[in-house]
Motif scaffolding. Sequence first.
Motif, PDB file in Angstrom:
ATOM      1  N   VAL A 264      29.677  19.641 -37.336  1.00 49.27           N
ATOM      2  CA  VAL A 264      29.503  18.635 -36.283  1.00 49.27           C
ATOM      3  C   VAL A 264      29.421  17.256 -36.930  1.00 49.27           C
ATOM      4  CG1 VAL A 264      28.105  17.868 -34.334  1.00 49.27           C
ATOM      5  CG2 VAL A 264      28.253  20.314 -34.879  1.00 49.27           C
ATOM      6  N   MET A 265      30.345  16.363 -36.539  1.00 50.14           N
ATOM      7  CA  MET A 265      30.407  15.007 -37.067  1.00 50.14           C
ATOM      8  C   MET A 265      29.906  14.000 -36.029  1.00 50.14           C
ATOM      9  SD  MET A 265      31.442  15.532 -40.134  1.00 50.14           S
ATOM     10  CE  MET A 265      31.976  13.923 -40.738  1.00 50.14           C
ATOM     11  N   PRO A 266      29.632  12.761 -36.427  1.00 47.54           N
ATOM     12  CA  PRO A 266      29.009  11.791 -35.519  1.00 47.54           C
ATOM     13  C   PRO A 266      29.789  11.502 -34.241  1.00 47.54           C
ATOM     14  CG  PRO A 266      28.770  11.053 -37.774  1.00 47.54           C
ATOM     15  CD  PRO A 266      29.671  12.246 -37.817  1.00 47.54           C
ATOM     16  N   SER A 267      31.105  11.606 -34.255  1.00 49.15           N
ATOM     17  CA  SER A 267      31.879  11.279 -33.060  1.00 49.15           C
ATOM     18  C   SER A 267      31.936  12.418 -32.048  1.00 49.15           C
ATOM     19  CB  SER A 267      33.313  10.898 -33.458  1.00 49.15           C
ATOM     20  OG  SER A 267      33.986  12.006 -34.046  1.00 49.15           O
ATOM     21  N   ALA A 268      31.365  13.558 -32.371  1.00 55.07           N
ATOM     22  CA  ALA A 268      31.431  14.723 -31.489  1.00 55.07           C
ATOM     23  C   ALA A 268      30.643  14.504 -30.200  1.00 55.07           C
ATOM     24  CB  ALA A 268      30.897  15.957 -32.206  1.00 55.07           C
TER      25      ALA A 268
ATOM     26  N   PHE B 117      39.835  18.210 -42.392  1.00 58.08           N
ATOM     27  CA  PHE B 117      39.299  19.563 -42.232  1.00 58.08           C
ATOM     28  C   PHE B 117      40.425  20.601 -42.222  1.00 58.08           C
ATOM     29  CE2 PHE B 117      35.485  17.463 -40.178  1.00 58.08           C
ATOM     30  CZ  PHE B 117      34.586  17.854 -41.155  1.00 58.08           C
ATOM     31  N   VAL B 118      41.491  20.312 -41.502  1.00 62.37           N
ATOM     32  CA  VAL B 118      42.609  21.261 -41.438  1.00 62.37           C
ATOM     33  C   VAL B 118      43.208  21.471 -42.824  1.00 62.37           C
ATOM     34  CG1 VAL B 118      44.941  21.606 -40.531  1.00 62.37           C
ATOM     35  CG2 VAL B 118      43.111  20.781 -39.020  1.00 62.37           C
ATOM     36  N   ARG B 119      43.256  20.413 -43.607  1.00 65.86           N
ATOM     37  CA  ARG B 119      43.823  20.506 -44.957  1.00 65.86           C
ATOM     38  C   ARG B 119      42.914  21.241 -45.927  1.00 65.86           C
ATOM     39  NH1 ARG B 119      44.120  15.210 -48.560  1.00 65.86           N
ATOM     40  NH2 ARG B 119      41.988  15.911 -48.976  1.00 65.86           N
ATOM     41  N   ASP B 120      41.599  21.024 -45.825  1.00 72.91           N
ATOM     42  CA  ASP B 120      40.707  21.423 -46.915  1.00 72.91           C
ATOM     43  C   ASP B 120      39.807  22.624 -46.639  1.00 72.91           C
ATOM     44  OD1 ASP B 120      41.762  19.402 -48.395  1.00 72.91           O
ATOM     45  OD2 ASP B 120      40.073  18.030 -48.185  1.00 72.91           O
ATOM     46  N   LEU B 121      39.603  23.002 -45.382  1.00 68.90           N
ATOM     47  CA  LEU B 121      38.734  24.147 -45.128  1.00 68.90           C
ATOM     48  C   LEU B 121      39.420  25.443 -45.546  1.00 68.90           C
ATOM     49  CD1 LEU B 121      37.073  23.315 -41.678  1.00 68.90           C
ATOM     50  CD2 LEU B 121      36.051  23.212 -43.962  1.00 68.90           C
ATOM     51  N   GLU B 122      38.698  26.261 -46.296  1.00 66.48           N
ATOM     52  CA  GLU B 122      39.228  27.524 -46.812  1.00 66.48           C
ATOM     53  C   GLU B 122      38.956  28.633 -45.798  1.00 66.48           C
ATOM     54  OE1 GLU B 122      37.087  27.768 -50.454  1.00 66.48           O
ATOM     55  OE2 GLU B 122      38.323  26.271 -51.485  1.00 66.48           O
TER      56      GLU B 122
ATOM     57  N   TRP C 277      33.865  19.787 -35.043  1.00 71.61           N
ATOM     58  CA  TRP C 277      33.657  18.968 -33.861  1.00 71.61           C
ATOM     59  C   TRP C 277      33.688  17.504 -34.265  1.00 71.61           C
ATOM     60  CZ3 TRP C 277      32.800  20.653 -28.750  1.00 71.61           C
ATOM     61  CH2 TRP C 277      32.877  22.048 -28.605  1.00 71.61           C
ATOM     62  N   THR C 278      34.761  16.835 -33.904  1.00 73.33           N
ATOM     63  CA  THR C 278      34.946  15.423 -34.196  1.00 73.33           C
ATOM     64  C   THR C 278      36.071  14.892 -33.326  1.00 73.33           C
ATOM     65  OG1 THR C 278      35.563  13.794 -35.879  1.00 73.33           O
ATOM     66  CG2 THR C 278      36.495  15.995 -36.122  1.00 73.33           C
ATOM     67  N   ARG C 279      36.010  13.594 -33.011  1.00 71.73           N
ATOM     68  CA  ARG C 279      37.100  12.950 -32.280  1.00 71.73           C
ATOM     69  C   ARG C 279      37.931  12.062 -33.201  1.00 71.73           C
ATOM     70  NH1 ARG C 279      32.960  11.217 -27.445  1.00 71.73           N
ATOM     71  NH2 ARG C 279      32.956  13.194 -26.301  1.00 71.73           N
ATOM     72  N   ASP C 280      37.621  12.087 -34.459  1.00 70.69           N
ATOM     73  CA  ASP C 280      38.284  11.244 -35.443  1.00 70.69           C
ATOM     74  C   ASP C 280      39.492  11.990 -36.007  1.00 70.69           C
ATOM     75  OD1 ASP C 280      38.959  10.131 -38.064  1.00 70.69           O
ATOM     76  OD2 ASP C 280      37.139   8.927 -37.872  1.00 70.69           O
ATOM     77  N   GLU C 281      40.706  11.467 -35.754  1.00 73.16           N
ATOM     78  CA  GLU C 281      41.920  12.161 -36.170  1.00 73.16           C
ATOM     79  C   GLU C 281      42.009  12.304 -37.687  1.00 73.16           C
ATOM     80  OE1 GLU C 281      44.172  13.777 -34.448  1.00 73.16           O
ATOM     81  OE2 GLU C 281      43.066  13.363 -32.600  1.00 73.16           O
TER      82      GLU C 281
END
Length: 461
Positions: free
Chosen positions: A243-247, A408-413, A398-402
Amino acid sequence: MPIATVNPATGETLRTYEAMGEEETERRLQLAEATFRTYRTTSFEERARLLHRAADLLEEDRDRVAEVMTTEMGKPIGQARAEAAKCAKAMRWYADHAADLLADEEPDPSDVKDSGASRVLVRYRPLGPVLAVMPWNFPLWQVVRFAAPALMAGNVGLLKHASNVPQTALYLEDLFHRAGFPEGCFQTLLIGSAAVDDVLRDERVRAATLTGSEPAGRAVAATAGEMIKKTVLELGGSDPFVVMPSADLDRAAEVAVTARVQNTGQSCIAAKRFIVHTDVYDAFAERFTRGMRALTSGDPMDEDTDVGPLASEQGRKDLAELVDDAVRSGARVLCGGELPDGPGWYYPPTVLAGITRDMRIHREEAFGPVATLYRAADLDEAVLIANDSPFGLSSNVWTRDEAEIGRFVRDLEAGGVFVNGMTASHPALPFGGVKRSGYGRELSGHGIREFCNITTVWHGA
């Protein structure tokens, strides 16, 4: 472990079954091999007709089979009915799409012009009898997501289900039989875990799929490797929920509760580790903990129950030991954390904060309604914590920041990244993980091709 229905809400043994002996197992293996020789030649249209009929029957049986699942493993009854409906949907999806998913592929002639061929095709052909070793937590869905594509591909199935859901296992065999599939297309083997190795070593069994624990996965993979047989393994997970601040914090916290306690928290793709940016940590923790406290635990047959019992006494013991170890090592209990009195294998919705790397719960999968909270200073630390796990099944962010989404899509394993939503399986989407969560994919076109002989057909000039 005996093959028996034991009601986890009461601890009462309701029905016990004798394991099949070598003679009956051999008969079923012979039948599977014989049936495959003819079933493999059936058309996609005929297979689809049979699978649609199975879906019709399952929808008719929904309430009855839901009660069986709830009685055997404690799933809240509403969730059990939803599982049955999801299985029927998956059957229909594969019945409608398998022919296209497995259609012959013809490479561009310009790409193969130097091969000496006048024509080249890639054809997907069935392998043969496939052994499915399945778990108890989604006793219908786990099997159907293997069986529907396998049967549509022209394979036949042998099910070794978990020993605590024998009635569900037998129901599945009966379902496909009533739908009109030839005898031997789908058979249940009521055998103990110790007998799996012999079945897998049998030359008539061409491949195996397993969903379950790491030790079970290692055992099946080792034997399959020795016998050089294809396997697909799904071995659990400890999914991060970042969960990030923009969520949208209210929505994130609401979904987080559902994501943690679905199926009483006994789900491989349940969110288990909640990693929250420090700027919104306190606000999220308050909302999330309040939501966990508000859940109703009780009789899984009660429509108002959110959280039922754990499926087994050992499962509850293992979960309690993880929580106790964390508390001894300094974790703070924000709610729950204590074994309730009374019958049944219940454990309260629990939230732990202050998790450190030396706690067992940081590395091990908590298979029950226990959530762990982590504070992350920034995006880099959130990714670091998320990946600091031996598992890699799915993930939630959870974030609204593109830019954050892209990172996250690139780096989450993980085998999946769900953005502003809860991880869920769907017949059209590939499902599986990396690291100790296993290998291979179920569902979608990727899943149906796992147990196909991908054949190059070369025609000379």
